[in-house]
Design a protein around this motif. Sequence first.
Motif, short mmCIF file in Angstrom:
data_model
loop_
_atom_site.label_atom_id
_atom_site.label_comp_id
_atom_site.label_asym_id
_atom_site.label_seq_id
_atom_site.Cartn_x
_atom_site.Cartn_y
_atom_site.Cartn_z
N VAL A 1 0.85 -1.19 0.00
CA VAL A 1 0.00 0.00 0.00
C VAL A 1 0.89 1.24 0.00
CG1 VAL A 1 -1.79 1.28 1.23
CG2 VAL A 1 -1.81 -1.23 1.26
N PHE A 2 0.59 2.19 -0.90
CA PHE A 2 1.36 3.44 -1.01
C PHE A 2 0.41 4.61 -0.72
CE2 PHE A 2 3.65 0.39 -3.53
CZ PHE A 2 4.98 0.68 -3.30
N ALA A 3 0.62 5.25 0.42
CA ALA A 3 -0.14 6.47 0.74
C ALA A 3 0.46 7.62 -0.04
CB ALA A 3 -0.10 6.73 2.24
N LEU A 4 -0.37 8.39 -0.75
CA LEU A 4 0.17 9.44 -1.62
C LEU A 4 -0.88 10.51 -1.89
CD1 LEU A 4 -1.21 8.81 -4.62
CD2 LEU A 4 0.44 6.95 -4.59
N SER A 5 -0.43 11.58 -2.50
CA SER A 5 -1.31 12.64 -3.01
C SER A 5 -0.92 12.90 -4.45
CB SER A 5 -1.17 13.92 -2.18
OG SER A 5 -1.86 14.97 -2.81
N ALA A 6 -1.79 12.50 -5.37
CA ALA A 6 -1.45 12.65 -6.79
C ALA A 6 -1.40 14.11 -7.20
CB ALA A 6 -2.49 11.91 -7.64
N THR A 7 -2.19 14.96 -6.55
CA THR A 7 -2.20 16.38 -6.92
C THR A 7 -0.97 17.11 -6.38
OG1 THR A 7 -3.59 16.81 -4.98
CG2 THR A 7 -4.71 16.50 -7.11
N ALA A 8 -0.58 16.78 -5.15
CA ALA A 8 0.59 17.43 -4.55
C ALA A 8 1.89 16.74 -4.93
CB ALA A 8 0.44 17.46 -3.03
N GLY A 9 1.80 15.48 -5.35
CA GLY A 9 2.99 14.75 -5.76
C GLY A 9 3.62 13.93 -4.66
N ALA A 10 3.16 14.06 -3.45
CA ALA A 10 3.76 13.32 -2.33
C ALA A 10 3.50 11.83 -2.48
CB ALA A 10 3.17 13.81 -1.01
N GLY A 11 4.55 11.03 -2.39
CA GLY A 11 4.41 9.58 -2.45
C GLY A 11 4.34 8.99 -3.85
N VAL A 12 4.21 9.82 -4.87
CA VAL A 12 4.06 9.32 -6.24
C VAL A 12 5.37 8.68 -6.71
CG1 VAL A 12 3.66 9.98 -8.64
CG2 VAL A 12 2.26 10.98 -6.83
N GLU A 13 6.49 9.25 -6.33
CA GLU A 13 7.77 8.72 -6.79
C GLU A 13 8.03 7.32 -6.23
OE1 GLU A 13 11.14 8.20 -8.86
OE2 GLU A 13 9.67 9.81 -9.11
N ALA A 14 7.61 7.10 -4.99
CA ALA A 14 7.79 5.76 -4.41
C ALA A 14 6.98 4.72 -5.19
CB ALA A 14 7.37 5.77 -2.94
N LEU A 15 5.77 5.09 -5.57
CA LEU A 15 4.95 4.19 -6.37
C LEU A 15 5.59 3.97 -7.74
CD1 LEU A 15 2.45 2.49 -6.90
CD2 LEU A 15 1.23 4.61 -7.52
N ARG A 16 6.12 5.05 -8.33
CA ARG A 16 6.76 4.93 -9.64
C ARG A 16 7.94 3.97 -9.57
NH1 ARG A 16 7.55 9.89 -10.53
NH2 ARG A 16 5.86 10.33 -12.02
N GLN A 17 8.74 4.06 -8.52
CA GLN A 17 9.89 3.17 -8.37
C GLN A 17 9.44 1.72 -8.18
OE1 GLN A 17 12.42 4.66 -5.25
NE2 GLN A 17 12.85 6.61 -6.32
N HIS A 18 8.34 1.55 -7.45
CA HIS A 18 7.82 0.19 -7.26
C HIS A 18 7.36 -0.39 -8.60
CE1 HIS A 18 5.94 -3.22 -5.26
NE2 HIS A 18 4.86 -3.01 -6.01
N LEU A 19 6.71 0.41 -9.41
CA LEU A 19 6.27 -0.06 -10.72
C LEU A 19 7.47 -0.42 -11.59
CD1 LEU A 19 3.37 2.46 -11.46
CD2 LEU A 19 3.15 0.05 -10.85
N ALA A 20 8.53 0.39 -11.51
CA ALA A 20 9.73 0.09 -12.29
C ALA A 20 10.35 -1.22 -11.84
CB ALA A 20 10.74 1.24 -12.14
N ALA A 21 10.36 -1.47 -10.53
CA ALA A 21 10.91 -2.73 -10.03
C ALA A 21 10.03 -3.91 -10.45
CB ALA A 21 11.02 -2.67 -8.50
N ALA A 22 8.73 -3.69 -10.44
CA ALA A 22 7.82 -4.76 -10.87
C ALA A 22 8.04 -5.08 -12.34
CB ALA A 22 6.37 -4.33 -10.63
N GLN A 23 8.27 -4.06 -13.15
CA GLN A 23 8.54 -4.31 -14.57
C GLN A 23 9.84 -5.09 -14.74
OE1 GLN A 23 9.59 -0.91 -16.95
NE2 GLN A 23 8.89 -1.87 -18.87
N ALA A 24 10.85 -4.72 -13.97
CA ALA A 24 12.14 -5.41 -14.08
C ALA A 24 12.03 -6.87 -13.66
CB ALA A 24 13.19 -4.68 -13.24
N GLY A 25 11.15 -7.14 -12.70
CA GLY A 25 11.00 -8.51 -12.22
C GLY A 25 9.99 -9.33 -12.96
N LEU A 26 9.35 -8.73 -13.94
CA LEU A 26 8.32 -9.44 -14.70
C LEU A 26 8.99 -10.34 -15.74
CD1 LEU A 26 5.22 -9.69 -15.17
CD2 LEU A 26 5.48 -7.93 -16.93
#
Length: 631
Positions: A143-168
């Motif tokens: 679970v990633f707590a974030l604010s899409a409008t303010a940008g808080a937490g979005v980068e952590a989700l982006r990095q998780h998605l990148a890691a998921a792509q690498a491990g796919l």
Amino acid sequence: MIVATAGHVDHGKTTLVRALTGVDTDRLPEEKRRGMSIDIGFAHADLGGAQPVGFVDVPGHERFLRNMLAGVAAIDFALLVIAADDGVMPQTIEHLAVLDLLGIARGAVALTKADRVDAARIDQVGAEIAALLAPTCLRDAPVFALSATAGAGVEALRQHLAAAQAGLAARSQDGNFRLAVDRSFTLDGAGLVVTGAVLAGSVQEGDALLLSPAGVPVRVRAIHVQDRPVGRAGAGMRCALNLAGDLKRVEVGRGDWVVAPAAHVSTSRLDVRLRLLADAAAPLAHWTPVQLHLGAASLGAHVALLQVRALAPGEQAYAQLVLERPAAAMHGDRFVLRSQAGQRVIGGGIVIDTMATSRRIARPLRLARSIALDHADAGHALAALLDVETAGLVLEDFVQARNLSEAQVARLRLSAAMHAAESGGSTYAIGRQRWQALERRALALVADWHARQPDSLGVPEAWLAGQLRSEALPPLAHAALRALLQQGALVRDGLLLRLPDHCARLDAEDSARLAQVAALLQPAGLRPPIVGELAAALGMERAALMAFLERIARLGYLEQIAPNRYFLPQTVAALADIAAALAQESGTGEFDAAGFRNRSGIGRNLTVEVLEYLDRAGYTRYAHGRRRMVR
């Protein structure tokens, strides 16, 4: 990697996708006006992998659930979006149920609008989410707590998605090409363009494909992946295909497929493994009408249960879906069921067999077939199916239903405990032990014939094959006889089959009379004299000669072509050779009576008698004025 959002309306799915990709997926004017997604939208972002990550943004409102289902038909990763202030809502639960029914186990939860609540609320919603995910495929999703409008937490989700792509793991390119169409449109100067996810195989520019289930031929003019032209696209990608062909007679849209010709299956019945949701309002009764969502298609169907009269909530069973119109599908495709009025998701499952038949088959056998086919491994499934289909099966049906490539089929032939025989352009398979038992049964029947009729030359092949058809499909019965002949276990004697050591003996009187008859028949070639002419030449009463001819024909020394005509076996064989030559020369495998009459020179009436005899003897089959060789 293809990522799809899911979640309740107004929980920030589109805003989050825009924060991750920079693309606003609300493309329709009505979406802009209402500030709400009503159809699926698409975006992509470079997260550092070999390919950009594709995003499918789905509408959250319950009225647009059909569009949501089309968007998640073929994805790798689910992004469940839940607003921290609202928490878990009805569409959150329904979308999660859809993801679980589709077997999507890779994903994450975006807890949006986290800047609007305090830490206690974050913890409270986090506990709700953990309880919600626990019984599903996404139980381990972070679970990633974030604010899409303010940008808080979005980068952590982006990095998780990148890691998921690498491990796919790279998606297997085995199987024939299949693309589920979720959007189609026309471009000036280009023509028809369809977009969708590639579920299997690969495609290149210039490939000849089919629109399915309509079966309309098309050709690939160009391919785009993530808005860039490419020469090839494969399984696991979203792509756009520019198609050419005779497209005036078909309307292409969401729910259609673009497939390789070998992957074209149009069916109105699907054998499936079905699960009813645990929170379903009531048991699912036999023959309940439902809305079926398969790939990006939505259509009506009835559920025919095989194991129970009613399926209880939370339970699963084998069933057959009887569709209101033909659809395209393959073994392993996931589907979702909604109530007939489309008000709620009630269940879903996996397609087991697309070659389901409408023939009345005993329920235990139909159930046994479903259990046998419910193996992910094709070799195990085929071995189990051959244990059920003891008479054999058409291998091409199995191969097509599972979308196997030529290389996969070659491996299947080597690994499966089966015997295969070619006949009429098809491959027939039977369990190896069943094949050996079939050969033993044929030899036993011939030996029994010899014991009961020692003065008979042998067994008529058509009779012998007919006896074996109770244990094997006709092509396999004939194949068993051919194999025994090739092995030398059986010997052909004219039109008869016998054991190698069998030697028929006529008594002296019958032997002498047969020699006299043969001396009259042989010089006449393909047009021997009739019984009356034979009787006159031999100085016998017609009735006495007829009794002799009938008896001697039953022993295989002569063939009765018509009530007043008897031929030597070698004469019949020569006439059968003429039929075979005409069939081979035709290019279609067929011939007509006129061609046979002209080639044989035996005249019209005798031609009719000979061809009808060849039909009865199982050499030819008549249909629509023409004949085809059977053996």
